[in-house]
Design a protein around this motif. Structure first.
Motif, mmCIF file in Angstrom:
data_model
loop_
_atom_site.group_PDB
_atom_site.id
_atom_site.type_symbol
_atom_site.label_atom_id
_atom_site.label_comp_id
_atom_site.label_asym_id
_atom_site.label_seq_id
_atom_site.Cartn_x
_atom_site.Cartn_y
_atom_site.Cartn_z
ATOM 1 N N ARG A 1 0.871 -1.163 0.000
ATOM 2 C CA ARG A 1 0.000 0.000 0.000
ATOM 3 C C ARG A 1 0.916 1.222 0.000
ATOM 4 O O ARG A 1 1.693 1.405 0.938
ATOM 5 N N HIS B 1 -6.097 -8.355 1.256
ATOM 6 C CA HIS B 1 -5.829 -8.713 2.646
ATOM 7 C C HIS B 1 -7.062 -8.373 3.482
ATOM 8 O O HIS B 1 -8.002 -7.754 3.013
ATOM 9 N N HIS C 1 -7.925 -7.372 7.788
ATOM 10 C CA HIS C 1 -7.287 -7.091 9.072
ATOM 11 C C HIS C 1 -8.323 -6.744 10.119
ATOM 12 O O HIS C 1 -9.486 -6.477 9.795
ATOM 13 N N HIS D 1 -10.252 -7.198 1.236
ATOM 14 C CA HIS D 1 -10.311 -6.073 0.294
ATOM 15 C C HIS D 1 -9.026 -5.989 -0.510
ATOM 16 O O HIS D 1 -7.944 -6.312 -0.030
HETATM 17 FE FE LIG Z 1 -6.324 -2.795 4.216
#
Ligand SMILES: [Fe+2]
Length: 345
Positions: free
Chosen positions: A72, A109, A111, A150
């Motif tokens: 990211r 991923h 979380h 997502h």
């Molecule tokens: Fe994320």
């Protein structure tokens, strides 16, 4: 009644040493730090991130660091009270500005913290959450709730930038923050729920007794609808500021467990001086220009800027032109803990 409490220095050296060896410490010299009188004493300081300053740095990150090396590609907006590098913008809210270039994708991923994005610039980007493809247009609010898979992709031709808001600091504090990596998701071949099940306020799919509802039934809140609703509120609503809370269309409750989102419209020259709120907040300027005074600090904001306010901040906004802001706050968390409060100035 307030009285002066004893200090550590009041105690004999041998007693202090013995306490340290025993792994204990006296509460009374530290008690006011954790239980100050009347109101909290926040570490958080108001921050302001001008988009004109952040955007070039983000674009440079696009040249310096391929998305595969970053996963990211984000620049974190650090609370000035905690210093650059702090992984939080307020006590409970993390903010990051993320860049996705044409053709790039970010792996899937999930979380424990929940996230939401406010799209700042560009078209053609999308987030896939729980198999639902959510287009990202400027000003849209897109949810990626904790525990939901997502990933991001970009079919357009220009950079896409969005603001990430997460309740990450809370999960880090709880030692509950972690992520699981996965394969890119298969996308359902249909528009997102805001275009199908929840096209109009006040209408939701009819249910049978045995039907189930997704915990997060709508994960994209298109800005065009929000702006149109704010304009009608400003035109025909009662006096005051046009403000709309983002809600779960099935429950009427906040869209995420700990973070709330409120859109606001200010006409040119309009002043908003809300009560002191126990919630901390981040303001993102979707469009417009103005000045906000936060605890005596003056912030001149323009389009796509972001600024923050600590808990119980004294805030006054003045719009120089027609302006739209989205306030990210932790009122839902404080509601759940039973201490959300507003105090008259
Ligand atoms: Fe994320």
């Amino acid at each position: 009644m307030s009285q002066q409490l004893g200090t550590l220095e009041d105690l004999p050296e041998d007693y202090r040493t013995a306490m340290t060896e025993a792994g204990v410490a006296p509460l009374w010299p530290m008690m006011r730090n954790v239980l100050p009188h009347d109101a909290p004493n926040p570490v958080t300081k108001s921050g302001h991130w001008a988009f004109d300053a952040v955007r070039p740095l983000l674009m440079r990150a696009g040249e310096l660091t391929p998305v595969e090396k970053a996963e990211r590609r984000v620049l974190v907006l650090s609370d000035p009270g905690r210093g650059t590098g702090a992984m939080q913008a307020t006590s409970s809210i993390y903010l990051g500005m993320q860049l996705l270039l044409p053709g790039e994708s970010a792996p899937a991923h999930k979380h424990t913290p929940s996230a939401a994005r406010i799209i700042v610039e560009g078209t053609g980007g999308y987030t896939v959450v729980d198999g639902e493809k959510l287009p990202m247009e400027e000003g849209d609010l897109v949810l990626t709730p904790g525990g939901d898979w997502h990933d991001h992709g970009h079919d357009g031709s220009d950079p896409v930038i969005w603001l990430d808001a997460l309740d990450l600091p809370l999960f880090v504090y709880l030692e509950g923050s972690y992520a699981i990596e996965g394969e890119l998701q298969a996308q359902r071949n249909r528009p997102d729920a805001s275009e199908v099940e929840y096209r109009a306020a006040g209408l939701a799919p009819s249910r049978r007794l045995d039907s189930s509802v997704r915990r997060y039934p709508m994960m994209r809140y298109p800005w065009v609808k929000t702006e149109a609703a704010l304009r009608q509120m400003a035109k025909y609503g009662d006096d005051g500021i046009a403000e709309l809370d983002y809600i779960n269309p099935e429950t009427g409750q906040d869209v995420l467990p700990t973070m709330g989102f409120t859109a606001m419209m200010l006409n040119a020259g309009q002043i908003d001086s809300p009560p002191l709120r126990s919630a901390s907040a981040a303001f993102h300027v979707v469009r417009g220009r103005g000045t906000s005074v936060v605890n005596g600090q003056t912030i001149h904001w323009g389009p796509k800027d972001t600024f923050t306010a600590p808990v119980f901040a004294d805030i006054t906004h003045t719009a120089e032109e027609e302006s739209f802001l989205v306030r990210v706050h932790d009122r839902p968390l404080q509601d759940k803990l039973g201490y959300y409060e507003e105090r008259a100035k």
